[in-house]
Motif scaffolding. Structure first.
Motif, mmCIF file in Angstrom:
data_model
loop_
_atom_site.group_PDB
_atom_site.id
_atom_site.type_symbol
_atom_site.label_atom_id
_atom_site.label_comp_id
_atom_site.label_asym_id
_atom_site.label_seq_id
_atom_site.Cartn_x
_atom_site.Cartn_y
_atom_site.Cartn_z
ATOM 1 N N ASP A 6 -10.408 -10.640 3.490
ATOM 2 C CA ASP A 6 -9.879 -10.311 4.806
ATOM 3 C C ASP A 6 -9.030 -9.044 4.687
ATOM 4 O O ASP A 6 -8.003 -9.045 4.008
ATOM 5 N N PRO A 7 -9.438 -7.945 5.337
ATOM 6 C CA PRO A 7 -8.682 -6.686 5.222
ATOM 7 C C PRO A 7 -7.262 -6.782 5.776
ATOM 8 O O PRO A 7 -6.415 -5.969 5.475
ATOM 9 N N GLU A 8 -6.988 -7.801 6.601
ATOM 10 C CA GLU A 8 -5.647 -7.984 7.161
ATOM 11 C C GLU A 8 -4.707 -8.666 6.182
ATOM 12 O O GLU A 8 -3.487 -8.574 6.341
ATOM 13 N N THR A 9 -5.251 -9.363 5.172
ATOM 14 C CA THR A 9 -4.392 -10.074 4.226
ATOM 15 C C THR A 9 -4.628 -9.676 2.774
ATOM 16 O O THR A 9 -3.824 -10.022 1.916
ATOM 17 N N ASP A 10 -5.709 -8.965 2.497
ATOM 18 C CA ASP A 10 -6.001 -8.562 1.129
ATOM 19 C C ASP A 10 -4.993 -7.496 0.689
ATOM 20 O O ASP A 10 -4.914 -6.430 1.322
ATOM 21 N N ALA A 31 5.269 2.301 8.852
ATOM 22 C CA ALA A 31 6.282 1.247 9.016
ATOM 23 C C ALA A 31 5.644 -0.108 9.278
ATOM 24 O O ALA A 31 6.141 -1.139 8.796
ATOM 25 N N ASP A 32 4.534 -0.135 10.015
ATOM 26 C CA ASP A 32 3.848 -1.398 10.319
ATOM 27 C C ASP A 32 3.373 -2.125 9.066
ATOM 28 O O ASP A 32 3.166 -3.334 9.092
ATOM 29 N N HIS A 33 3.169 -1.399 7.981
ATOM 30 C CA HIS A 33 2.681 -2.001 6.740
ATOM 31 C C HIS A 33 3.807 -2.552 5.861
ATOM 32 O O HIS A 33 3.534 -3.169 4.835
ATOM 33 N N ASP A 75 -7.098 9.685 -3.600
ATOM 34 C CA ASP A 75 -7.290 8.338 -4.133
ATOM 35 C C ASP A 75 -7.597 8.359 -5.620
ATOM 36 O O ASP A 75 -8.216 9.301 -6.130
ATOM 37 N N GLY A 76 -7.176 7.297 -6.284
ATOM 38 C CA GLY A 76 -7.454 7.116 -7.698
ATOM 39 C C GLY A 76 -7.726 5.652 -7.976
ATOM 40 O O GLY A 76 -8.212 4.923 -7.110
ATOM 41 N N VAL A 77 -7.351 5.225 -9.142
ATOM 42 C CA VAL A 77 -7.592 3.855 -9.579
ATOM 43 C C VAL A 77 -6.667 2.900 -8.840
ATOM 44 O O VAL A 77 -5.469 3.160 -8.702
ATOM 45 N N LEU A 78 -7.233 1.803 -8.376
ATOM 46 C CA LEU A 78 -6.473 0.744 -7.720
ATOM 47 C C LEU A 78 -6.736 -0.544 -8.487
ATOM 48 O O LEU A 78 -7.890 -0.935 -8.666
ATOM 49 N N VAL A 79 -5.664 -1.183 -8.943
ATOM 50 C CA VAL A 79 -5.785 -2.422 -9.703
ATOM 51 C C VAL A 79 -4.902 -3.464 -9.037
ATOM 52 O O VAL A 79 -3.723 -3.188 -8.762
ATOM 53 N N ALA A 80 -5.453 -4.629 -8.779
ATOM 54 C CA ALA A 80 -4.678 -5.696 -8.139
ATOM 55 C C ALA A 80 -4.691 -6.946 -8.996
ATOM 56 O O ALA A 80 -5.698 -7.290 -9.613
ATOM 57 N N ASP A 81 -3.548 -7.592 -9.035
ATOM 58 C CA ASP A 81 -3.386 -8.887 -9.682
ATOM 59 C C ASP A 81 -2.624 -9.755 -8.699
ATOM 60 O O ASP A 81 -1.384 -9.713 -8.649
ATOM 61 N N GLY A 82 -3.365 -10.460 -7.867
ATOM 62 C CA GLY A 82 -2.730 -11.254 -6.821
ATOM 63 C C GLY A 82 -2.009 -10.357 -5.844
ATOM 64 O O GLY A 82 -2.579 -9.443 -5.262
ATOM 65 N N ALA A 83 -0.704 -10.584 -5.694
ATOM 66 C CA ALA A 83 0.119 -9.836 -4.744
ATOM 67 C C ALA A 83 0.540 -8.469 -5.262
ATOM 68 O O ALA A 83 1.051 -7.651 -4.509
ATOM 69 N N ASP A 84 0.337 -8.209 -6.551
ATOM 70 C CA ASP A 84 0.759 -6.950 -7.158
ATOM 71 C C ASP A 84 -0.399 -5.959 -7.200
ATOM 72 O O ASP A 84 -1.482 -6.284 -7.680
ATOM 73 N N VAL A 85 -0.140 -4.744 -6.704
ATOM 74 C CA VAL A 85 -1.168 -3.714 -6.630
ATOM 75 C C VAL A 85 -0.627 -2.444 -7.279
ATOM 76 O O VAL A 85 0.435 -1.944 -6.891
ATOM 77 N N THR A 107 1.883 4.130 -8.507
ATOM 78 C CA THR A 107 2.705 3.412 -7.545
ATOM 79 C C THR A 107 2.448 1.923 -7.693
ATOM 80 O O THR A 107 1.304 1.486 -7.816
ATOM 81 N N VAL A 108 3.530 1.171 -7.689
ATOM 82 C CA VAL A 108 3.463 -0.286 -7.789
ATOM 83 C C VAL A 108 3.884 -0.855 -6.439
ATOM 84 O O VAL A 108 4.921 -0.472 -5.898
ATOM 85 N N HIS A 109 3.050 -1.744 -5.919
ATOM 86 C CA HIS A 109 3.352 -2.426 -4.660
ATOM 87 C C HIS A 109 3.296 -3.931 -4.881
ATOM 88 O O HIS A 109 2.511 -4.418 -5.696
ATOM 89 N N ARG A 110 4.086 -4.644 -4.116
ATOM 90 C CA ARG A 110 3.963 -6.102 -4.022
ATOM 91 C C ARG A 110 3.741 -6.405 -2.543
ATOM 92 O O ARG A 110 4.409 -5.830 -1.673
ATOM 93 N N VAL A 111 2.807 -7.301 -2.274
ATOM 94 C CA VAL A 111 2.426 -7.632 -0.909
ATOM 95 C C VAL A 111 2.615 -9.128 -0.686
ATOM 96 O O VAL A 111 2.242 -9.942 -1.537
ATOM 97 N N ALA A 112 3.205 -9.476 0.455
ATOM 98 C CA ALA A 112 3.346 -10.885 0.853
ATOM 99 C C ALA A 112 3.184 -10.971 2.369
ATOM 100 O O ALA A 112 3.698 -10.115 3.099
ATOM 101 N N ASP A 113 2.479 -11.975 2.806
ATOM 102 C CA ASP A 113 2.290 -12.215 4.244
ATOM 103 C C ASP A 113 1.790 -10.981 4.996
ATOM 104 O O ASP A 113 2.237 -10.686 6.103
ATOM 105 N N GLY A 114 0.892 -10.236 4.361
ATOM 106 C CA GLY A 114 0.263 -9.111 5.023
ATOM 107 C C GLY A 114 1.097 -7.842 5.094
ATOM 108 O O GLY A 114 0.718 -6.896 5.778
ATOM 109 N N ARG A 115 2.231 -7.800 4.391
ATOM 110 C CA ARG A 115 3.108 -6.628 4.413
ATOM 111 C C ARG A 115 3.540 -6.262 2.990
ATOM 112 O O ARG A 115 3.657 -7.118 2.115
#
Length: 156
Positions: A6-10, A31-33, A75-85, A107-115
């Motif tokens: 789901d692109p809204e929650t992935d 900001a919405d993200h 764009d470059g390499v994107l690696v995800a491990d659960g909520a960590d991207v 860049t390190v991101h953490r995602v929860a609840d679609g944000r």
């Protein structure tokens, strides 16, 4: 991407969506993200110069990016491990005075609840400082810092 994602929650799609909006300098969509308590930590400058929350993170980003004549994300390499991207990419910054620079990032991101709840940029500030025009550096030094958030306790 697998069909059942789901692109809204992935987390991968959320992160890439935010970067598409940042490349367009579409500040409200960036900001919405971001979650209300998201922390932006620009690693070369340390956690004491972080920003927290969508409005302050966007204000922080605008300090450097809004005055540019052009800004491109590559764009470059994107690696995800659960909520960590983790996102390896490059940014081209161009000033109206003719200077430009390509900045490699991880860049390190953490995602929860679609944000996005955490955003940490790793890059070499010396590359930027040595390429930027003096006027931009002066403007940067005198910029409004009402967005400032000391995240030292979160990263010690």
């Amino acid at each position: 991407m697998p069909v059942d994602v789901d692109p809204e929650t992935d987390p991968r799609e959320i992160v890439l969506g935010m970067w598409r909006e940042l490349a367009a300098r579409n500040w409200s969509r960036v900001a919405d993200h971001l979650s209300d308590d998201c922390i932006y930590f620009d690693v070369p400058y340390g956690p004491a110069l972080s920003a927290r929350g969508p409005a302050d993170i966007v204000a922080r980003l605008k300090v450097g990016l809004e005055p540019l004549a052009a800004y491109t994300n590559h764009d470059g390499v994107l690696v995800a491990d659960g909520a960590d991207v983790l996102y390896e990419h490059a940014e081209t910054w161009e000033w109206s005075s003719g200077e430009s620079v390509v900045l490699p990032f991880v860049t390190v991101h953490r995602v929860a609840d679609g944000r996005i709840t955490l955003w940490k940029d790793y890059w070499d500030a010396t590359t930027l400082v040595s390429a930027a025009p003096a006027e931009w550096m002066t403007q940067l030094a005198s910029a409004d810092t009402d967005w400032l958030y000391d995240a030292t306790d979160e990263f010690s």
